[in-house]
Scaffold this motif. Structure first.
Motif, PDB file in Angstrom:
ATOM      1  N   UNK A  51      -3.683 -50.391  72.378  1.00 26.14           N
ATOM      2  CA  UNK A  51      -2.847 -50.512  73.568  1.00 26.14           C
ATOM      3  C   UNK A  51      -3.071 -49.720  74.663  1.00 26.14           C
ATOM      4  N   UNK A  52      -3.378 -48.403  74.492  1.00 23.18           N
ATOM      5  CA  UNK A  52      -3.357 -47.491  75.543  1.00 23.18           C
ATOM      6  C   UNK A  52      -4.594 -47.664  76.603  1.00 23.18           C
ATOM      7  N   UNK A  53      -5.553 -48.150  75.774  1.00 22.10           N
ATOM      8  CA  UNK A  53      -6.945 -48.633  76.634  1.00 22.10           C
ATOM      9  C   UNK A  53      -6.548 -49.766  77.101  1.00 22.10           C
ATOM     10  N   UNK A  54      -5.785 -50.826  76.496  1.00 18.85           N
ATOM     11  CA  UNK A  54      -5.786 -51.932  77.234  1.00 18.85           C
ATOM     12  C   UNK A  54      -4.891 -51.972  78.657  1.00 18.85           C
ATOM     13  N   UNK A  55      -4.023 -51.071  78.190  1.00 11.93           N
ATOM     14  CA  UNK A  55      -2.974 -50.751  79.672  1.00 11.93           C
ATOM     15  C   UNK A  55      -3.625 -49.989  80.840  1.00 11.93           C
ATOM     16  N   UNK A  56      -4.790 -49.397  80.284  1.00 11.92           N
ATOM     17  CA  UNK A  56      -5.570 -48.557  81.366  1.00 11.92           C
ATOM     18  C   UNK A  56      -6.534 -49.584  82.256  1.00 11.92           C
ATOM     19  N   UNK A  57      -7.008 -50.481  81.287  1.00 13.37           N
ATOM     20  CA  UNK A  57      -8.034 -51.511  81.957  1.00 13.37           C
ATOM     21  C   UNK A  57      -7.195 -52.606  82.552  1.00 13.37           C
ATOM     22  N   UNK A 103       6.050 -43.903  84.341  1.00 16.25           N
ATOM     23  CA  UNK A 103       5.295 -44.126  85.501  1.00 16.25           C
ATOM     24  C   UNK A 103       5.612 -43.472  86.731  1.00 16.25           C
ATOM     25  N   UNK A 104       6.862 -43.578  87.084  1.00 11.55           N
ATOM     26  CA  UNK A 104       7.349 -42.820  88.103  1.00 11.55           C
ATOM     27  C   UNK A 104       7.279 -41.267  88.175  1.00 11.55           C
ATOM     28  N   UNK A 105       7.021 -40.615  86.973  1.00  5.18           N
ATOM     29  CA  UNK A 105       6.926 -39.230  86.832  1.00  5.18           C
ATOM     30  C   UNK A 105       5.673 -38.968  87.103  1.00  5.18           C
ATOM     31  N   UNK A 106       4.541 -39.857  86.944  1.00  2.00           N
ATOM     32  CA  UNK A 106       3.414 -39.717  87.363  1.00  2.00           C
ATOM     33  C   UNK A 106       3.113 -39.647  88.724  1.00  2.00           C
ATOM     34  N   UNK A 107       4.008 -40.474  89.263  1.00  2.00           N
ATOM     35  CA  UNK A 107       3.886 -40.511  90.928  1.00  2.00           C
ATOM     36  C   UNK A 107       4.218 -39.265  91.505  1.00  2.00           C
ATOM     37  N   UNK A 108       5.337 -38.885  90.850  1.00  2.00           N
ATOM     38  CA  UNK A 108       5.769 -37.443  91.289  1.00  2.00           C
ATOM     39  C   UNK A 108       4.827 -36.229  91.450  1.00  2.00           C
ATOM     40  N   UNK A 167      -2.687 -46.375  91.322  1.00  3.77           N
ATOM     41  CA  UNK A 167      -2.553 -47.683  90.497  1.00  3.77           C
ATOM     42  C   UNK A 167      -3.094 -47.193  89.238  1.00  3.77           C
ATOM     43  N   UNK A 168      -4.314 -46.512  89.166  1.00  3.55           N
ATOM     44  CA  UNK A 168      -4.840 -46.139  88.138  1.00  3.55           C
ATOM     45  C   UNK A 168      -4.225 -44.991  87.291  1.00  3.55           C
ATOM     46  N   UNK A 169      -3.422 -44.202  87.873  1.00  2.00           N
ATOM     47  CA  UNK A 169      -2.581 -43.459  87.275  1.00  2.00           C
ATOM     48  C   UNK A 169      -1.526 -43.814  86.341  1.00  2.00           C
ATOM     49  N   UNK A 170      -0.972 -45.299  86.907  1.00  2.00           N
ATOM     50  CA  UNK A 170       0.136 -46.038  86.248  1.00  2.00           C
ATOM     51  C   UNK A 170      -0.458 -46.468  84.801  1.00  2.00           C
ATOM     52  N   UNK A 171      -1.831 -46.825  84.759  1.00  2.00           N
ATOM     53  CA  UNK A 171      -2.369 -47.223  83.672  1.00  2.00           C
ATOM     54  C   UNK A 171      -2.635 -46.086  82.520  1.00  2.00           C
ATOM     55  N   UNK A 172      -2.881 -44.684  83.337  1.00  2.00           N
ATOM     56  CA  UNK A 172      -3.280 -43.685  82.270  1.00  2.00           C
ATOM     57  C   UNK A 172      -2.085 -43.164  81.872  1.00  2.00           C
TER      58      UNK A 172
END
Length: 742
Positions: free
Chosen positions: A201-207, A652-657, A679-684
């Motif tokens: 699931x984590x790989x698919x969300x990043x891709x 996701x918003x915490x990553x943007x922070x 954008x990539x960060x939201x997947x990672x």
């Protein structure tokens, strides 16, 4: 970009036969003569410009040309070539830089594993997964016709830190179960199966964050398709390796028990468990604090402005010297030589060449002798230069300050930011040319009034003196003439002779022009003396002087008329001064233009780099929204729940922070490149949440209370989460520090 791929200046070229480069490049030779100025390092020269053909690699063509030049230098002792601009060298330097960062990132990732696992064997398993995943990605790139370019290599560099994430989660779980007393085979099977769903699931969300690139358009899509596919290939490869190779190698290498104690990390885990219990008691406060920090970081980052792409360092610069109007070739050459001598005194300058640009050469050959002349200079810098390109540009401007010439320095000939245009451009559309000229002057005044603009232009510097004829309708009517008849009469006089027929021969067709002996070249004075046949009050025909029917007005007009969508337009432009941001300055210009009252039937629109930035940002925002929707749907399928993915999406918003604060702290603008990073960060970023929630659900399914399951999952998954985060961060660390050229 429209700059040549390779520019060479030859010092002593005699009796040179045509070089057989036509198979790969377009070659333009500029001969040196008394009328043309071309020099390199103070010596006369000939400039060769090679432009590669479509379908060929820039690096390959550049290398072939250099091989041919080396061969010519060896066979003809009187020829010497000096490169003044070479995209092949620039590409090689940047590719080498990215590869070095990839290797150092991989080394740092392996070091993290060694520190956290405290054992060489599981670290060796992970280390083997990196080259296998990269080679698989490169093979896939080959079959997808993706070259090793800056964008695709950046994707690989980004993937380095993430390549090991899946393997880390698997090997850490196997290692943990082995420590708890499981047999080596059972630990390998159970360890991989427990986390298989989470890492898939984590790989698919990043891709899937790259899937929306297919729905974007323009430069955003052109730039980032290669990166998206490269990362997708490397991550799919890493997933397959993590679920097959890692358990197999672990079963062979972890035969000995792993009863090693990790006292320091055990203390960290226990402290985190206590902190997590406390946070769960004040959930609302934690969420409020997170939202508050996000808002603050966004405000701080935006305060630095926006840009398309950041500046890049390179060993190639160029500058343009514009002479005062009416300068002779002798004066131009003298001042250019003086400028070269001054620039050569700078320690970081290796070679410098100069020539009169094409437009100026045309003026020297008789077209507009009174126009400005430009000298184009190419500067090659030492690879171990001490000053940055911006510092060198400032030094060059300082050295040439008293020449009383306009000097414009381009800090990098290969700067990718040129893809996004440069400076501010305001398009004024309308019908009447005089009104356009008036509005353009007003807009230029507005641009000049905004702090941070320089070299403001109203778009009509190259004015032409024109004669306008204003017909007196009453006088024309007295001779039974209309305005249209007078204009038709003038048009006939001014019209050039047209082809009457064509003579065809075996080799060519020749147009035959019929010109009357009575026709002559009209001057302004002769137009004033023309007469037109009219009918007087007695109904008799007579020749009426044109000056009696029209008013002659001498005024300034346009040298050319531009059209967009069949509408006439003028573009007022301004450059951005050093130390100012394009986004902030453009915002101020837009604010002032909003207060300007545009006449009815006319429009004033922002263009240039600001438009490119806004368009690209809009495309990236579409990507982000679609990526978040895709990620949510993938997690719904994995968890078979609507709630668990919803919880994970709050990370996701915490990553943007963190990203926004990092940009602000580094003094960087929010660029299109940074937005692609988000954008990539939201997947990672959701990967850690997936690993956490997945294990929490497993514990709750086993009968553990929710709060206890959260604390236990947090404590158990803390090590793999920190390890995967650190490997990704350190994998990108050298790139983030800007180590290397470009």
């Amino acid at each position: 970009s429209q700059c040549p791929d390779l520019v060479i200046l030859d010092l002593h070229m005699e009796d040179l036969d045509p070089i057989k480069l036509s198979d790969v490049a377009d070659v333009v030779m500029t001969d040196n003569s008394d009328e043309i100025y071309a020099t390199v390092n103070g010596h006369p020269g000939v400039m060769l410009t090679m432009q590669k053909q479509s379908g060929y690699s820039t690096g390959t063509v550049s290398n072939r040309i250099k091989e041919k030049f080396t061969e010519l230098e060896e066979t003809k002792g009187d020829i010497h070539f000096i490169k003044m601009m070479d995209q092949g060298v620039y590409i090689d330097m940047v590719v080498d830089s990215v590869i070095q960062n990839m290797l150092s990132g991989a080394a740092l990732a392996i070091l993290v594993l060694l520190v956290f696992l405290g054992s060489f064997r599981p670290t060796l398993v992970i280390a083997c997964s990196i080259p296998i995943s990269i080679m698989t990605a490169i093979v896939c790139m080959y079959f997808s016709n993706i070259t090793l370019n800056i964008i695709s290599l950046s994707g690989l560099a980004l993937g380095i830190g993430m390549l090991v994430d899946n393997s880390i989660v698997v090997i850490e779980n196997i290692y943990r179960l082995r420590s708890e007393g499981y047999s080596v085979k059972k630990a390998a099977v159970e360890g991989a199966s427990q986390v298989a769903g989470a890492i898939v699931a984590s790989t698919l969300t990043t891709i899937c964050v790259f899937a929306p690139i297919l729905f974007t358009e323009g430069i955003t899509r052109q730039l980032f398709v290669d990166m998206g596919l490269t990362i997708a290939y490397s991550l799919v490869a890493s997933l397959v390796v993590a679920l097959t190779l890692v358990p197999a190698m672990a079963a062979g290498l972890l035969k000995k028990g792993t009863d090693k104690k990790h006292r320091i990390f055990d203390k960290i885990q226990n402290a985190y468990a206590l902190l997590l219990r406390g946070a769960l008691k004040v959930k609302f406060l934690v969420i409020l604090l997170a939202v508050g920090i996000l808002g603050l970081s966004a405000k701080l980052a935006v305060s630095k402005g926006t840009e398309f792409m950041g500046d890049m360092e390179s060993t190639q610069m160029s500058l343009t010297l514009t002479t005062p109007e009416g300068s002779s070739l002798a004066d131009t050459s003298k001042v250019a030589d003086e400028a070269i001598q001054r620039i050569e005194t700078l320690d970081d300058v290796e070679d410098i060449g100069a020539m009169i640009s094409g437009n100026s050469m045309m003026s020297m050959m008789g077209s507009g002798s009174g126009s400005n002349r430009e000298v184009s200079m190419y500067v090659m810098l030492k690879e171990d230069k001490k000053l940055s390109n911006d510092e060198l540009a400032a030094a060059i401007l300082d050295q040439t300050a008293d020449l009383d010439w306009e000097v414009n320095v381009q800090t990098s000939n290969m700067d990718m930011s040129s893809l996004g245009g440069s400076g501010i451009s305001v398009m004024i559309k309308g019908r009447e040319l005089d009104k356009l000229k008036e509005i353009a002057a007003d807009v230029a005044d507005i641009l000049s009034s905004v702090e941070g603009t320089q070299n403001v232009s109203d778009g009509i510097e190259e004015k032409t003196v024109e004669m306008r004829l204003v017909v007196d309708k009453n006088k024309a009517m007295s001779y039974q003439l209309t305005t249209a008849q007078i204009y038709q009469f003038l048009q006939q006089k001014l019209a050039e002779a047209s082809s009457a027929t064509t003579l065809s021969t075996e080799s060519n067709d020749y147009d035959v022009l019929v010109i009357s002996d009575a026709d002559e070249t009209l001057t302004r004075d002769k137009i004033r003396e023309l007469t037109i046949e009219g009918t007087n009050a007695d109904q008799k025909k007579e020749d009426v002087p044109l000056s009696e029917l029209v008013e002659f007005v001498d005024t300034e007009g346009f040298s050319s008329i531009n059209r967009d969508a069949q509408n006439r337009y003028v573009s007022a432009t301004a450059e951005i001064a050093d130390g100012y941001n394009i986004g902030l300055v453009s915002a101020e210009v837009e604010k002032k233009l909003a207060d300007y009252e545009v006449p009815k039937g006319y429009s004033v629109t922002m263009k240039g780099e600001d438009e490119t930035i806004n368009d690209a940002m809009g495309q990236v925002m579409k990507m982000m929204i679609l990526a978040i929707v895709f990620m949510y749907l993938i997690m719904v399928a994995q968890f078979q729940s609507l709630r668990s993915p919803f919880i994970i999406m709050f990370t996701v918003p915490l990553a943007f922070t963190g990203g926004l604060l990092a940009l602000w702290m580094a003094g960087m603008s929010v660029s299109v490149i940074a937005m692609i990073g988000f954008v990539m960060l939201s997947g990672i970023i959701v990967n850690n949440g997936i690993v956490f929630i997945d294990y929490t659900n497993q514990l709750m399914a086993g009968g553990m209370p929710k709060k206890e399951a959260l604390v236990t999952a947090g404590k158990t998954r803390l090590r793999p989460i920190i390890m995967t985060a650190l490997t990704t961060i350190l994998g990108l660390f050298t790139l983030a520090m800007g180590v290397g050229m470009g």
